[in-house]
Design an enzyme around this catalytic site. Structure first.
Site, PDB file in Angstrom:
ATOM      1  N   GLU A  52       0.837  -1.215   0.000  1.00 26.88           N
ATOM      2  CA  GLU A  52       0.000   0.000   0.000  1.00 26.88           C
ATOM      3  C   GLU A  52       0.868   1.259   0.000  1.00 26.88           C
ATOM      4  O   GLU A  52       0.551   2.268  -0.656  1.00 26.88           O
ATOM      5  CB  GLU A  52      -0.913   0.037   1.231  1.00 26.88           C
ATOM      6  CG  GLU A  52      -1.890  -1.129   1.352  1.00 26.88           C
ATOM      7  CD  GLU A  52      -1.307  -2.293   2.108  1.00 26.88           C
ATOM      8  OE1 GLU A  52      -0.107  -2.589   1.965  1.00 26.88           O
ATOM      9  OE2 GLU A  52      -2.072  -2.948   2.851  1.00 26.88           O
ATOM     10  N   CYS A  75      -2.453  -3.651   7.150  1.00 28.56           N
ATOM     11  CA  CYS A  75      -2.020  -3.888   8.533  1.00 28.56           C
ATOM     12  C   CYS A  75      -2.358  -2.692   9.404  1.00 28.56           C
ATOM     13  O   CYS A  75      -2.517  -1.577   8.930  1.00 28.56           O
ATOM     14  CB  CYS A  75      -0.520  -4.176   8.580  1.00 28.56           C
ATOM     15  SG  CYS A  75       0.483  -2.757   8.163  1.00 28.56           S
ATOM     16  N   GLU A 291      13.156 -32.809  -0.480  1.00 29.69           N
ATOM     17  CA  GLU A 291      13.480 -33.520  -1.719  1.00 29.69           C
ATOM     18  C   GLU A 291      13.941 -34.936  -1.423  1.00 29.69           C
ATOM     19  O   GLU A 291      14.791 -35.491  -2.121  1.00 29.69           O
ATOM     20  CB  GLU A 291      14.598 -32.773  -2.468  1.00 29.69           C
ATOM     21  CG  GLU A 291      14.063 -31.883  -3.545  1.00 29.69           C
ATOM     22  CD  GLU A 291      15.034 -31.715  -4.716  1.00 29.69           C
ATOM     23  OE1 GLU A 291      15.288 -30.552  -5.061  1.00 29.69           O
ATOM     24  OE2 GLU A 291      15.516 -32.718  -5.282  1.00 29.69           O
TER      25      GLU A 291
HETATM   26  N1  LIG Z   1      17.268 -38.337  -9.672  1.00 26.05           N
HETATM   27  C1  LIG Z   1      16.436 -37.282  -9.830  1.00 26.05           C
HETATM   28  C2  LIG Z   1      16.316 -36.319  -8.818  1.00 26.05           C
HETATM   29  N2  LIG Z   1      17.081 -36.480  -7.681  1.00 26.05           N
HETATM   30  C3  LIG Z   1      17.038 -35.601  -6.720  1.00 26.05           C
HETATM   31  C4  LIG Z   1      18.038 -35.804  -5.600  1.00 26.05           C
HETATM   32  O1  LIG Z   1      17.702 -35.069  -4.450  1.00 26.05           O
HETATM   33  C5  LIG Z   1      19.364 -35.317  -6.135  1.00 26.05           C
HETATM   34  O2  LIG Z   1      20.384 -35.788  -5.362  1.00 26.05           O
HETATM   35  C6  LIG Z   1      19.474 -33.802  -6.018  1.00 26.05           C
HETATM   36  O3  LIG Z   1      18.347 -33.210  -6.560  1.00 26.05           O
HETATM   37  C7  LIG Z   1      20.681 -33.335  -6.788  1.00 26.05           C
HETATM   38  O4  LIG Z   1      20.895 -32.072  -6.296  1.00 26.05           O
HETATM   39  P1  LIG Z   1      21.612 -30.940  -7.165  1.00 26.05           P
HETATM   40  O5  LIG Z   1      21.016 -31.044  -8.538  1.00 26.05           O
HETATM   41  O6  LIG Z   1      23.091 -31.280  -7.126  1.00 26.05           O
HETATM   42  O7  LIG Z   1      21.269 -29.679  -6.468  1.00 26.05           O
HETATM   43  N3  LIG Z   1      15.466 -35.257  -8.961  1.00 26.05           N
HETATM   44  C8  LIG Z   1      14.759 -35.105 -10.123  1.00 26.05           C
HETATM   45  O8  LIG Z   1      13.997 -34.147 -10.251  1.00 26.05           O
HETATM   46  N4  LIG Z   1      14.842 -36.046 -11.139  1.00 26.05           N
HETATM   47  C9  LIG Z   1      15.669 -37.106 -11.039  1.00 26.05           C
HETATM   48  O9  LIG Z   1      15.741 -37.890 -11.981  1.00 26.05           O
HETATM   49  N1  LIG Z   2       3.322  -7.451   3.613  1.00 25.82           N
HETATM   50  C1  LIG Z   2       2.238  -6.674   3.932  1.00 25.82           C
HETATM   51  C2  LIG Z   2       1.526  -6.877   5.143  1.00 25.82           C
HETATM   52  N2  LIG Z   2       1.958  -7.850   6.016  1.00 25.82           N
HETATM   53  C3  LIG Z   2       1.411  -7.948   7.367  1.00 25.82           C
HETATM   54  O1  LIG Z   2       2.261  -7.216   8.245  1.00 25.82           O
HETATM   55  C4  LIG Z   2       3.156  -8.122   8.914  1.00 25.82           C
HETATM   56  C5  LIG Z   2       4.601  -7.708   8.687  1.00 25.82           C
HETATM   57  O2  LIG Z   2       4.719  -6.391   9.177  1.00 25.82           O
HETATM   58  P1  LIG Z   2       6.184  -5.682   9.075  1.00 25.82           P
HETATM   59  O3  LIG Z   2       7.048  -6.475  10.016  1.00 25.82           O
HETATM   60  O4  LIG Z   2       5.918  -4.271   9.482  1.00 25.82           O
HETATM   61  O5  LIG Z   2       6.594  -5.819   7.612  1.00 25.82           O
HETATM   62  C6  LIG Z   2       2.918  -9.496   8.267  1.00 25.82           C
HETATM   63  O6  LIG Z   2       3.075 -10.515   9.240  1.00 25.82           O
HETATM   64  C7  LIG Z   2       1.476  -9.405   7.801  1.00 25.82           C
HETATM   65  O7  LIG Z   2       0.575  -9.648   8.854  1.00 25.82           O
HETATM   66  N3  LIG Z   2       0.450  -6.102   5.463  1.00 25.82           N
HETATM   67  C8  LIG Z   2       0.085  -5.073   4.621  1.00 25.82           C
HETATM   68  O8  LIG Z   2      -0.813  -4.307   4.961  1.00 25.82           O
HETATM   69  N4  LIG Z   2       0.714  -4.883   3.415  1.00 25.82           N
HETATM   70  C9  LIG Z   2       1.777  -5.643   3.047  1.00 25.82           C
HETATM   71  O9  LIG Z   2       2.329  -5.412   1.964  1.00 25.82           O
HETATM   72 ZN   LIG Z   3       0.945  -2.768   5.954  1.00 27.66          ZN
END
Ligand SMILES: Nc1c(/N=C/[C@H](O)[C@H](O)[C@H](O)COP(=O)(O)O)[nH]c(=O)[nH]c1=O
Ligand SMILES: Nc1c(N[C@@H]2O[C@H](COP(=O)(O)O)[C@@H](O)[C@H]2O)[nH]c(=O)[nH]c1=O
Ligand SMILES: [Zn+2]
Length: 362
Positions: A52, A75, A291
């Site tokens: 806002e 808020c 994951e």
């Molecule tokens: N084996 C597969 C997956 N395997 C997910 C495993 O968590 C894998 O070890 C991590 O995602 C690898 O992490 P990073 O790429 O090095 O950040 N996830 C997928 O979406 N498809 C697959 O085939």
């Molecule tokens: N982000 C957002 C709101 N967030 C509200 O205010 C809290 C965070 O307050 P502060 O710590 O001051 O940022 C959050 O937990 C949620 O209740 N409110 C709103 O009017 N407009 C905004 O865009």
């Molecule tokens: Zn606010």
């Protein structure tokens, strides 16, 4: 109709800051005067100006007598920023149209009451469903005090996450893996078990062509078997927290802390998921991307500590009784104990299928 048009724009503004505002909600605001948009804004980062504020600043003098469309109840408390309700009153707006009310106990209806007391015409609930869905993480965290948990699995057509010899790279396509990285960008933390570390030595970073934020990396590792040489220990690409049981070796804990790895020591021998979630929430984790592997996924299902399950399915058959599937552990005996979800979307991602399923909103 025009009210809907402007609220759709406000929702669009909020939706585009996904991954930036945690632990705050996603909020968009549009100021309209004489059917002209005179100000727009979105909350960009926790601690910075609310939606806002940006929109009203842009409107300037034109805010007087204007209508404001905002996706969340303004808020009414002094958090890190002054209350939006007061700002709207001071700027002389005539009407405020709100989509969602704010469950934050500091706000919850007080913002609306303040606006009404000041004689502003307030309407609540326009496109509330869409706006609520946008803030499912924030609303869950506010109402339960726990992180919103998404489990992501990637399997073959016959539900395997690896061959019987544990080969798993790669089952799903590059496109599907890239899609999964978007979720890494959007989540506060990613969580895997130590077996995934030992098997894949993953980076668990967000590698998108357009860049993205790296989530905090959380490793469930009861007896601290993560090697000191692991990527997640040495690449400093993101904070790494290792969760251990109370019997983890002191020397190993010290060696890990030496390498700026944060050790979260549980009070029990084993890692209790509900206890861990409370600890993570207290450390400001509002969304958790699990994951796997199979054992970790199984422990989250057993604790029923999951709100969303995203499954990528590759059109391949792996077979083999001992080839692991997505959810390990001992599982359930009676079907009545099965975790009930509802399918929200099914889509093709490259050659693969992506299914998003969510818990029925409790
Ligand atoms: N084996 C597969 C997956 N395997 C997910 C495993 O968590 C894998 O070890 C991590 O995602 C690898 O992490 P990073 O790429 O090095 O950040 N996830 C997928 O979406 N498809 C697959 O085939
Ligand atoms: N982000 C957002 C709101 N967030 C509200 O205010 C809290 C965070 O307050 P502060 O710590 O001051 O940022 C959050 O937990 C949620 O209740 N409110 C709103 O009017 N407009 C905004 O865009
Ligand atoms: Zn606010």
């Amino acid at each position: 109709m025009t009210d809907e048009k402007y609220m759709k724009l406000a929702i669009e503004l909020a939706a585009n800051t996904k991954g930036q505002t945690s632990p705050n909600p996603l909020v968009g605001a549009v100021v309209v005067k004489d059917n002209q948009i005179v100000g727009i804004g979105a909350h960009l980062k926790a601690g910075q100006a609310h939606a806002e504020v940006h929109a009203i600043n842009m409107a300037g003098e034109k805010a007087k007598g204007a209508t404001v469309y905002v996706t969340l109840e303004p808020c009414s408390h002094f958090g890190k920023t002054p209350p939006c309700a007061d700002l709207l009153i001071k700027s002389g707006v005539k009407r405020v149209v709100i989509a969602s009310t704010d469950p934050n106990p500091l706000v919850a209806g007080k913002g609306i009451a303040k606006l009404k007391e000041a004689g502003i015409d307030v309407e609540v609930g326009l496109l509330q469903k869409e706006a609520d869905e946008l803030n499912e993480v924030f609303f869950h965290y506010m109402s339960t005090g726990l992180p919103y948990v998404t489990i992501k699995t990637a399997t073959s057509l016959d539900g395997k996450i690896a061959t019987a010899t544990l080969e798993s790279k790669w089952i799903t396509s590059q496109e599907a893996r890239l899609d999964a990285h978007t979720y890494r960008h959007q989540h506060d933390a990613i969580l895997v078990g130590v077996n995934t570390i030992l098997k894949d030595d993953p980076e668990l970073t967000t590698r998108l062509p357009q860049g993205g934020k790296n989530p905090i990396r959380i490793i469930l590792d009861t007896s601290l078997r993560t090697p000191l040489s692991a990527n997640v220990v040495n690449d400093k690409a993101a904070p790494t927290w290792i969760v251990v049981g109370c019997n983890a070796e002191r020397e190993k804990v010290a060696a890990m802390e030496e390498k700026q790895v944060e050790i979260i020591q549980m009070p029990t021998e084993k890692i209790d998921i509900p206890t861990l979630l409370k600890i993570l929430a207290e450390k400001g984790i509002t969304s958790l991307f699990v994951e796997g592997g199979a054992q970790v996924n199984g422990s989250f299902i057993k604790a029923k500590a999951v709100q969303q399950v995203i499954t990528y399915i590759a059109p391949k058959i792996i077979g083999g009784e001992s080839a692991p599937t997505s959810f390990g552990g001992e599982g359930i005996e009676k079907l009545s104990e099965a975790l009930e979800l509802e399918i929200k979307s099914v889509e093709k991602i490259g050659p693969d299928l992506k299914i998003v399923a969510k818990r029925k909103s409790t």
